[in-house]
Design an enzyme around this catalytic site. Sequence first.
Site, PDB file in Angstrom:
ATOM      1  N   HIS A   1       0.844  -1.194   0.000  1.00  0.00           N
ATOM      2  CA  HIS A   1       0.000   0.000   0.000  1.00  0.00           C
ATOM      3  C   HIS A   1       0.884   1.250   0.000  1.00  0.00           C
ATOM      4  CE1 HIS A   1      -3.994  -1.813   1.733  1.00  0.00           C
ATOM      5  NE2 HIS A   1      -3.499  -2.525   0.737  1.00  0.00           N
TER       6      HIS A   1
ATOM      7  N   GLU B   1       0.908   3.902   1.791  1.00  0.00           N
ATOM      8  CA  GLU B   1       1.375   4.367   3.097  1.00  0.00           C
ATOM      9  C   GLU B   1       2.560   3.541   3.603  1.00  0.00           C
ATOM     10  OE1 GLU B   1      -1.728   3.588   2.114  1.00  0.00           O
ATOM     11  OE2 GLU B   1      -3.240   4.464   3.414  1.00  0.00           O
TER      12      GLU B   1
ATOM     13  N   CYS C   1      -6.372   2.179   5.454  1.00  0.00           N
ATOM     14  CA  CYS C   1      -7.027   0.927   5.872  1.00  0.00           C
ATOM     15  C   CYS C   1      -6.543   0.543   7.272  1.00  0.00           C
ATOM     16  CB  CYS C   1      -6.692  -0.176   4.876  1.00  0.00           C
ATOM     17  SG  CYS C   1      -4.967  -0.739   4.991  1.00  0.00           S
TER      18      CYS C   1
END
Length: 171
Positions: free
Chosen positions: A53, A55, A83
């Site tokens: 992801h 991040e 998330c």
Amino acid sequence: MTEQEKYMKEAIRQAKKARALEEVPIGCVIVSGGKIIARGYNRRNTDKNTLSHAELNAIRKASKKLGDWRLEGCTMYVTLEPCQMCAGALVQSRIDEVVIGSMNPKAGCAGSVLNLLEVEGFNHKVKITRGVLEEECSTMLSDFFKELREKKKRLKMLAKQQAQEAADGDR
Ligand SMILES: [Zn+2]
């Protein structure tokens, strides 16, 4: 343009890199002392990795740059609400603040499904700012999914056409 919008624009630029790879366009940057120290974008399909992801990719780079797993004094600007995995990593990194573009009602963990960034019982809480360049961030996502649906529809029609042609050829 505000300071926050300026950094969100940079996060959007990262999201567009994901989009160029036909990935869901999500991007982020990490800022420390008024400077961008790390960038990241979603590469889940490209890397064939759940952990890829935007991040987490940026957190990894920021830690490498700072030579420390602690991201104290840093702020992340991210185009979509993180998330559960990324929100968990953000708490673990002890980052100061997360600035969010658009919210994610079905999967977000900065206030939508859960708010993992501000749990009283944990030893660290992350400040949240929501809605920076929200419209631009959410349109980028909805356009992507719209195009994806249209592409799938075209492929389905093409497959049907080819099957019909093959059947005609058998006659
Ligand atoms: Zn995530």
